[in-house]
Design a protein around this motif. Structure first.
Motif, PDB file in Angstrom:
ATOM      1  N   MET A   1     -26.744   7.746   8.562  1.00  0.00           N
ATOM      2  CA  MET A   1     -25.355   7.374   8.856  1.00  0.00           C
ATOM      3  C   MET A   1     -24.347   8.288   8.180  1.00  0.00           C
ATOM      4  N   SER A   2     -24.774   9.443   7.742  1.00  0.00           N
ATOM      5  CA  SER A   2     -23.889  10.326   6.975  1.00  0.00           C
ATOM      6  C   SER A   2     -22.672  10.769   7.775  1.00  0.00           C
ATOM      7  N   ASP A   3     -22.794  10.849   9.093  1.00  0.00           N
ATOM      8  CA  ASP A   3     -21.655  11.272   9.918  1.00  0.00           C
ATOM      9  C   ASP A   3     -20.540  10.228   9.939  1.00  0.00           C
ATOM     10  N   HIS A   4     -20.872   9.016   9.518  1.00  0.00           N
ATOM     11  CA  HIS A   4     -19.887   7.933   9.584  1.00  0.00           C
ATOM     12  C   HIS A   4     -19.310   7.576   8.212  1.00  0.00           C
ATOM     13  N   LEU A   5     -19.783   8.228   7.153  1.00  0.00           N
ATOM     14  CA  LEU A   5     -19.291   7.903   5.818  1.00  0.00           C
ATOM     15  C   LEU A   5     -17.825   8.303   5.687  1.00  0.00           C
ATOM     16  N   THR A   6     -17.076   7.470   5.029  1.00  0.00           N
ATOM     17  CA  THR A   6     -15.645   7.745   4.841  1.00  0.00           C
ATOM     18  C   THR A   6     -15.326   7.818   3.355  1.00  0.00           C
ATOM     19  N   SER A   7     -14.282   8.543   3.027  1.00  0.00           N
ATOM     20  CA  SER A   7     -13.862   8.687   1.634  1.00  0.00           C
ATOM     21  C   SER A   7     -12.944   7.536   1.241  1.00  0.00           C
ATOM     22  N   ILE A   8     -12.638   7.455  -0.054  1.00  0.00           N
ATOM     23  CA  ILE A   8     -11.770   6.388  -0.561  1.00  0.00           C
ATOM     24  C   ILE A   8     -10.413   6.431   0.124  1.00  0.00           C
ATOM     25  N   GLY A   9      -9.904   7.623   0.371  1.00  0.00           N
ATOM     26  CA  GLY A   9      -8.567   7.754   0.927  1.00  0.00           C
ATOM     27  C   GLY A   9      -8.478   7.632   2.433  1.00  0.00           C
ATOM     28  N   ASP A  10      -9.583   7.364   3.102  1.00  0.00           N
ATOM     29  CA  ASP A  10      -9.539   7.212   4.556  1.00  0.00           C
ATOM     30  C   ASP A  10      -8.677   5.997   4.907  1.00  0.00           C
ATOM     31  N   PRO A  11      -7.596   6.182   5.664  1.00  0.00           N
ATOM     32  CA  PRO A  11      -6.687   5.061   5.958  1.00  0.00           C
ATOM     33  C   PRO A  11      -7.347   3.912   6.702  1.00  0.00           C
ATOM     34  N   HIS A  12      -8.414   4.189   7.439  1.00  0.00           N
ATOM     35  CA  HIS A  12      -9.082   3.126   8.173  1.00  0.00           C
ATOM     36  C   HIS A  12      -9.744   2.114   7.243  1.00  0.00           C
TER      37      HIS A  12
ATOM     38  N   ALA B   1       0.946   3.004 -10.649  1.00  0.00           N
ATOM     39  CA  ALA B   1      -0.068   2.189  -9.977  1.00  0.00           C
ATOM     40  C   ALA B   1      -0.737   1.169 -10.897  1.00  0.00           C
ATOM     41  N   LEU B   2      -1.207   1.621 -12.047  1.00  0.00           N
ATOM     42  CA  LEU B   2      -1.926   0.705 -12.934  1.00  0.00           C
ATOM     43  C   LEU B   2      -1.017  -0.393 -13.457  1.00  0.00           C
ATOM     44  N   GLN B   3       0.208  -0.051 -13.815  1.00  0.00           N
ATOM     45  CA  GLN B   3       1.151  -1.045 -14.299  1.00  0.00           C
ATOM     46  C   GLN B   3       1.516  -2.022 -13.194  1.00  0.00           C
ATOM     47  N   MET B   4       1.723  -1.519 -11.982  1.00  0.00           N
ATOM     48  CA  MET B   4       2.083  -2.397 -10.876  1.00  0.00           C
ATOM     49  C   MET B   4       0.949  -3.350 -10.536  1.00  0.00           C
ATOM     50  N   ALA B   5      -0.277  -2.872 -10.638  1.00  0.00           N
ATOM     51  CA  ALA B   5      -1.427  -3.704 -10.287  1.00  0.00           C
ATOM     52  C   ALA B   5      -1.690  -4.788 -11.330  1.00  0.00           C
ATOM     53  N   ALA B   6      -1.449  -4.458 -12.590  1.00  0.00           N
ATOM     54  CA  ALA B   6      -1.862  -5.362 -13.664  1.00  0.00           C
ATOM     55  C   ALA B   6      -0.767  -6.302 -14.170  1.00  0.00           C
TER      56      ALA B   6
ATOM     57  N   HIS C   1       0.826  -1.204   0.000  1.00  0.00           N
ATOM     58  CA  HIS C   1       0.000   0.000   0.000  1.00  0.00           C
ATOM     59  C   HIS C   1       0.865   1.261   0.000  1.00  0.00           C
ATOM     60  N   ASP C   2       1.836   1.309   0.888  1.00  0.00           N
ATOM     61  CA  ASP C   2       2.707   2.485   0.977  1.00  0.00           C
ATOM     62  C   ASP C   2       3.527   2.664  -0.308  1.00  0.00           C
ATOM     63  N   HIS C   3       3.930   1.556  -0.901  1.00  0.00           N
ATOM     64  CA  HIS C   3       4.711   1.617  -2.138  1.00  0.00           C
ATOM     65  C   HIS C   3       3.882   2.213  -3.276  1.00  0.00           C
ATOM     66  N   TYR C   4       2.631   1.821  -3.371  1.00  0.00           N
ATOM     67  CA  TYR C   4       1.756   2.371  -4.408  1.00  0.00           C
ATOM     68  C   TYR C   4       1.572   3.875  -4.229  1.00  0.00           C
TER      69      TYR C   4
ATOM     70  N   VAL D   1      -6.836  -7.935  -4.031  1.00  0.00           N
ATOM     71  CA  VAL D   1      -7.598  -6.947  -3.272  1.00  0.00           C
ATOM     72  C   VAL D   1      -6.686  -5.827  -2.777  1.00  0.00           C
ATOM     73  N   ILE D   2      -5.536  -6.193  -2.233  1.00  0.00           N
ATOM     74  CA  ILE D   2      -4.605  -5.183  -1.712  1.00  0.00           C
ATOM     75  C   ILE D   2      -4.137  -4.257  -2.820  1.00  0.00           C
ATOM     76  N   ARG D   3      -3.786  -4.834  -3.972  1.00  0.00           N
ATOM     77  CA  ARG D   3      -3.319  -4.001  -5.082  1.00  0.00           C
ATOM     78  C   ARG D   3      -4.437  -3.128  -5.647  1.00  0.00           C
ATOM     79  N   ALA D   4      -5.661  -3.675  -5.687  1.00  0.00           N
ATOM     80  CA  ALA D   4      -6.781  -2.891  -6.204  1.00  0.00           C
ATOM     81  C   ALA D   4      -7.064  -1.684  -5.308  1.00  0.00           C
ATOM     82  N   LEU D   5      -7.107  -1.915  -4.003  1.00  0.00           N
ATOM     83  CA  LEU D   5      -7.349  -0.807  -3.083  1.00  0.00           C
ATOM     84  C   LEU D   5      -6.221   0.223  -3.150  1.00  0.00           C
ATOM     85  N   SER D   6      -4.993  -0.276  -3.188  1.00  0.00           N
ATOM     86  CA  SER D   6      -3.838   0.620  -3.247  1.00  0.00           C
ATOM     87  C   SER D   6      -3.832   1.420  -4.546  1.00  0.00           C
ATOM     88  N   SER D   7      -4.217   0.770  -5.634  1.00  0.00           N
ATOM     89  CA  SER D   7      -4.261   1.441  -6.922  1.00  0.00           C
ATOM     90  C   SER D   7      -5.332   2.530  -6.945  1.00  0.00           C
TER      91      SER D   7
END
Length: 241
Positions: A205-216, A117-122, A107-110, A161-167
């Motif tokens: 539940m709008s107060d709990h929505l997270t964005s794509i980049g949320d590390p959690h 990213a796309l080349q590394m994932a595919a 994840h950190d490498h991506y 899954v890890i590469r897709a999320l990281s990408s």
């Protein structure tokens, strides 16, 4: 043509003004220049012509070290991976922690190299750093208690899954600042202003929505995958008479 000290003429050509000697290139110097160009201009800008200009060498001299751009890109991806965390994958007595560490390194490498990213994932580089990753993951999953055939398929699922999320996160980081800010605000403003009648779950539940980049989100995905491995091992053990 030049004359040597013994008076004989040499047929060796000297490099042109500002151009390096023909045999002075190495794979390492080419890879370093390729990284500079790709980070600056993206992979589309990584051409042998651009490399020749960056290295003050004739583009054809690069073919002495790399067959084509594809071979160069695969070598670059693998060397960057090795440099990022190649010597940090050390097995411990916890298979789960080992897989967690591997996921975090990927994840950190991506995020460090979003241009790739796309080349590394595919792509499959078929080179040492990739081999070490696969060996490390398979060893951890075998120690988790999975049989070989399930360890290999689980390794594939986990890696994909890890590469897709990281990408996805890398793609977000590659966007310009204004676009990133607009996407982030959508979760904070637009989703929270939706009609409770039309979208009751989102509104409640709008107060709990997270964005794509949320590390959690990434951390939770990793733990869910590891939980699934433990559940699968337990199910297989229960079947064993």
């Amino acid at each position: 043509m030049s004359t040597s000290q013994d008076g004989k003429r040499s047929t060796a050509k000297k490099p042109g003004p500002g151009r390096r000697a023909r045999h002075s290139l190495s794979r390492e110097s080419i890879l370093a220049a390729a990284e500079t160009i790709a980070v600056r201009d993206g992979l589309d800008g990584l051409t042998f012509q651009a490399l020749g200009k960056e290295l003050a060498a004739h583009p054809t001299s690069i073919y002495r070290h790399f067959r084509d751009k594809d071979e160069l890109v695969l070598e670059l991806i693998d060397s960057l991976r090795s440099r990022s965390y190649g010597d940090q994958l050390q097995a411990t007595d916890s298979w789960r922690e080992d897989m967690r560490v591997l996921a975090r390194h990927i994840h950190d490498h991506y995020l460090r190299y979003p241009q790739f990213a796309l080349q590394m994932a595919a792509r499959t580089t078929r080179r040492p750093a990739e081999f070490r990753n696969v060996e490390f993951a398979l060893d951890a999953l075998i120690r988790a208690g999975l049989p070989p055939e399930e360890a290999t398929s689980t390794m594939r699922v986990f890696g994909n899954v890890i590469r897709a999320l990281s990408s996805m996160e890398s793609g977000l980081h590659a966007l310009d600042a204004e676009t990133r800010r607009g996407d982030a605000l959508a979760w904070e403003v637009e989703y929270r202003s939706l009609s409770p009648e039309a979208y009751p779950r989102i509104a409640s539940m709008s107060d709990h929505l997270t964005s794509i980049g949320d590390p959690h989100v990434f951390d939770q995905a990793v733990e869910m995958l590891l939980d699934a491995v433990e559940t699968r091992v337990a199910a297989l053990s229960a079947r064993t008479p």
